[in-house]
Motif scaffolding. Structure first.
Motif, PDB file in Angstrom:
ATOM      1  N   UNK A 385       5.265 144.325  99.959  1.00 41.58           N
ATOM      2  CA  UNK A 385       6.052 145.523  99.653  1.00 41.58           C
ATOM      3  C   UNK A 385       5.661 146.742 100.480  1.00 41.58           C
ATOM      4  N   UNK A 386       4.577 146.650 101.258  1.00 47.47           N
ATOM      5  CA  UNK A 386       4.128 147.837 102.019  1.00 47.47           C
ATOM      6  C   UNK A 386       4.195 147.653 103.522  1.00 47.47           C
ATOM      7  N   UNK A 387       4.093 146.415 103.968  1.00 48.58           N
ATOM      8  CA  UNK A 387       4.200 146.200 105.415  1.00 48.58           C
ATOM      9  C   UNK A 387       3.174 145.228 105.945  1.00 48.58           C
ATOM     10  N   UNK A 388       3.265 144.937 107.247  1.00 51.61           N
ATOM     11  CA  UNK A 388       2.405 143.925 107.862  1.00 51.61           C
ATOM     12  C   UNK A 388       1.867 144.405 109.196  1.00 51.61           C
ATOM     13  N   UNK A 389       0.766 143.761 109.590  1.00 56.14           N
ATOM     14  CA  UNK A 389       0.144 144.095 110.875  1.00 56.14           C
ATOM     15  C   UNK A 389      -0.228 142.768 111.542  1.00 56.14           C
ATOM     16  N   UNK A 390       0.368 142.504 112.693  1.00 54.61           N
ATOM     17  CA  UNK A 390       0.071 141.283 113.457  1.00 54.61           C
ATOM     18  C   UNK A 390      -0.701 141.702 114.700  1.00 54.61           C
ATOM     19  N   UNK A 391      -1.946 141.219 114.833  1.00 56.57           N
ATOM     20  CA  UNK A 391      -2.784 141.631 115.972  1.00 56.57           C
ATOM     21  C   UNK A 391      -3.017 140.458 116.914  1.00 56.57           C
ATOM     22  N   UNK A 392      -2.691 140.663 118.204  1.00 61.36           N
ATOM     23  CA  UNK A 392      -3.014 139.664 119.230  1.00 61.36           C
ATOM     24  C   UNK A 392      -4.327 140.116 119.853  1.00 61.36           C
ATOM     25  N   UNK A 393      -5.374 139.337 119.637  1.00 59.95           N
ATOM     26  CA  UNK A 393      -6.727 139.751 120.035  1.00 59.95           C
ATOM     27  C   UNK A 393      -7.155 138.986 121.287  1.00 59.95           C
ATOM     28  N   UNK A 394      -7.099 139.678 122.434  1.00 58.00           N
ATOM     29  CA  UNK A 394      -7.438 139.035 123.720  1.00 58.00           C
ATOM     30  C   UNK A 394      -8.891 139.307 124.082  1.00 58.00           C
ATOM     31  N   UNK A 395      -9.568 138.356 124.728  1.00 53.93           N
ATOM     32  CA  UNK A 395     -10.906 138.674 125.239  1.00 53.93           C
ATOM     33  C   UNK A 395     -10.755 139.681 126.397  1.00 53.93           C
ATOM     34  N   UNK A 396     -11.706 140.630 126.542  1.00 55.12           N
ATOM     35  CA  UNK A 396     -11.523 141.674 127.568  1.00 55.12           C
ATOM     36  C   UNK A 396     -11.474 141.118 128.983  1.00 55.12           C
ATOM     37  N   UNK A 397     -12.014 139.901 129.186  1.00 48.80           N
ATOM     38  CA  UNK A 397     -11.960 139.395 130.565  1.00 48.80           C
ATOM     39  C   UNK A 397     -10.533 139.014 130.987  1.00 48.80           C
ATOM     40  N   UNK A 398      -9.589 139.119 130.085  1.00 50.22           N
ATOM     41  CA  UNK A 398      -8.165 138.912 130.436  1.00 50.22           C
ATOM     42  C   UNK A 398      -7.511 140.231 130.852  1.00 50.22           C
ATOM     43  N   UNK A 399      -8.293 141.340 130.804  1.00 47.28           N
ATOM     44  CA  UNK A 399      -7.711 142.654 131.049  1.00 47.28           C
ATOM     45  C   UNK A 399      -8.287 143.262 132.322  1.00 47.28           C
ATOM     46  N   UNK A 400      -7.411 143.874 133.104  1.00 49.17           N
ATOM     47  CA  UNK A 400      -7.866 144.645 134.264  1.00 49.17           C
ATOM     48  C   UNK A 400      -7.316 146.044 134.106  1.00 49.17           C
ATOM     49  N   UNK A 401      -8.161 147.041 134.414  1.00 52.95           N
ATOM     50  CA  UNK A 401      -7.653 148.406 134.381  1.00 52.95           C
ATOM     51  C   UNK A 401      -7.387 148.796 135.822  1.00 52.95           C
ATOM     52  N   UNK A 402      -6.133 149.141 136.099  1.00 51.81           N
ATOM     53  CA  UNK A 402      -5.741 149.435 137.471  1.00 51.81           C
ATOM     54  C   UNK A 402      -6.397 150.732 137.931  1.00 51.81           C
ATOM     55  N   UNK A 403      -7.259 150.633 138.977  1.00 51.73           N
ATOM     56  CA  UNK A 403      -8.003 151.807 139.444  1.00 51.73           C
ATOM     57  C   UNK A 403      -7.047 152.899 139.908  1.00 51.73           C
ATOM     58  N   UNK A 404      -5.907 152.517 140.484  1.00 58.20           N
ATOM     59  CA  UNK A 404      -4.948 153.510 140.988  1.00 58.20           C
ATOM     60  C   UNK A 404      -4.205 154.168 139.831  1.00 58.20           C
ATOM     61  N   UNK A 405      -4.252 153.489 138.658  1.00 60.26           N
ATOM     62  CA  UNK A 405      -3.688 154.071 137.438  1.00 60.26           C
ATOM     63  C   UNK A 405      -2.189 154.277 137.474  1.00 60.26           C
ATOM     64  N   UNK A 406      -1.437 153.465 138.192  1.00 64.24           N
ATOM     65  CA  UNK A 406       0.027 153.565 138.329  1.00 64.24           C
ATOM     66  C   UNK A 406       0.519 154.995 138.105  1.00 64.24           C
TER      67      UNK A 406
END
Ligand code: ADP
Length: 414
Positions: A385-406
């Motif tokens: 009756x209040x809502x839901x939260x679905x979290x996709x939890x990735x290991x950080x080694x799947x993430x790259x932070x773009x140095x140029x920062x688009x």
């Protein structure tokens, strides 16, 4: 048998019983020291003889136990391999020898990864993550499929349990192929039926009044069949094709915008508000089509299971050793007893409503599969009756932070 804890007392009493008459006899015979000394020597010989027997019995019992363990594990066709703290073979049973091509006596002390060289096995063995078993081909026989589980024992020793799952694997493959083939074969007839029904819908005024409602229902069901076939095909490709080679760097904020675009009409029709919080410099390493499908399923569900004028948010952020992408809604929520089963195929809480919503009951199964292929997990929190939260939890080694920062982080970022 081990001597009972008080054995030394009775032993002492027995020694006294031997020494006393020997001392008395020696004293009478005029040799007060020699007789007890001789008695002591004889007594020591007797004790040594008993100790030897005790040791032999213990070794026999150990060997019998080992033989029994070996026989029952061999009867069960389970390979057991004991590996020491340096990763060297300590012992294995006969089935272990047979399945892995080991020779117990010759290979003892040799590194297990030099004996079983399959790269999948080596990676698994060295990786140290043993929560899930490993499936791999038997050494020297690619048609034989083995399953290996590893448990830690003692200080740093490892116990490997290996079994032949060729038959199970074949059955699983047949099931997957069957579902894939049936879905593929159904695709064309459904497309044709759906096409004609669409043409009829477009010319509804030509249709006799009494056929209009059935035509609308047939059209709705043909859409549902199409969705089902597409979802089944996607699931079967997730099961049969490997991920490697199809991965790239996904601009996450762009992907989320595309999903927003695609679902905008649903949001508009239900008056939902959607907010997005995602840095623009994040790249997720993975298969774009699969990640799109997983997130799109979650966003569509949030829209579907939230009554009119709801609020839905997509948030992506670093969370300790993980990178979380969450989809939150303030919709109907889910009773906690259903949560563990939601990712099962065809599991629906309210199956009756699925024909209205076009649901297939496969959406969350797809999400779970996609995430697992990317080393990620799905977490579900919900309040009825209040809502839901679905979290996709990735290991950080799947993430790259773009140095140029688009474009640099967006102002709504966390
Ligand atoms: P479906 O095609 O039925 O949506 P899913 O596998 O996507 O299949 O979801 C399984 C079930 O989980 C749904 O039938 C629904 O009951 C429940 N569910 C999924 N997402 C939500 C949500 N955001 N809020 C409430 N219930 C949900």
């Amino acid at each position: 048998m081990d001597p009972p804890p008080r054995a030394w007392r009775s032993e002492l009493a027995r020694l006294a019983l031997v020494l006393a008459p020997a001392g008395a006899a020696g004293w009478l015979a005029g040799a007060p020291l020699a007789a007890p000394l001789a008695a002591m020597v004889l007594w020591s010989g007797y004790i040594l003889h008993r100790l030897r027997r005790l040791e032999r019995d213990a070794a026999d019992r150990r060997r019998t136990l080992f033989d029994k363990a070996e026989k029952s594990s061999t009867d069960l066709e389970i390979g057991i391999v004991m590996v020491d703290e340096d990763g060297n073979l300590e012992w294995c049973n006969r089935t272990g020898e047979d399945l892995l091509g080991l020779r117990r006596s010759e290979d003892r002390g040799r590194s297990v990864t030099s004996l079983v060289r399959d790269p999948l096995f080596v990676e698994y063995f060295d990786g140290g993550r043993y929560a899930e078993p490993l499936k791999f081909s038997a050494p020297g026989s690619v048609n034989r499929v083995l399953e290996c589980r590893i448990a830690l024992y003692g200080e740093r020793g490892r116990l490997m349990v290996v079994r032949d799952i060729t038959r199970l694997h074949r059955l699983e493959q047949m099931r997957t192929d069957f579902v894939g083939n049936v879905s593929h074969e159904l695709g064309t007839p459904i497309t044709v039926i759906k096409g004609y029904l669409e043409a009829i819908m477009a010319n509804m005024e030509d249709l006799d009044e009494k056929w209009r409602r059935p035509a609308r229902q047939m059209h709705q069901q043909s859409l549902r069949m199409k969705n089902l076939v597409n979802d089944l095909l996607l699931l079967s490709s997730l099961e049969t094709q490997s991920l490697s080679g199809r991965q790239g760097r996904i601009e996450l904020s762009v992907l989320i915008s595309e999903i927003q675009h695609e679902t905008q009409h649903v949001f508009d029709s239900k008056g939902h508000a959607l907010s997005i919080h995602c840095r623009r410099d994040i790249r997720l390493i993975g298969d774009r089509k699969e990640i799109y499908s997983a997130l799109s399923n979650l966003v569509n569900n949030a829209a579907k299971y939230t009554p009119r004028d709801g609020t839905i948010a997509i948030k992506a952020y670093f969370s300790g050793p993980f990178f979380d992408i969450e989809v939150i809604d303030n919709g109907i929520g889910i009773e906690s007893r259903h949560i563990p089963r939601l990712t099962e195929r065809f599991y629906r809480i309210d199956a009756g409503r699925s024909s209205e919503t076009g649901s297939t009951g496969l959406g969350l199964a797809i999400v779970k599969h996609v995430l697992a292929r990317h080393g990620a997990e799905l977490e579900i929190d919900s309040d009825l009756g209040r809502g839901s939260r679905f979290v996709c939890r990735f290991p950080v080694d799947r993430i790259e932070v773009d140095a140029e920062g688009v474009d640099g982080p967006s102002e709504r970022d966390r």
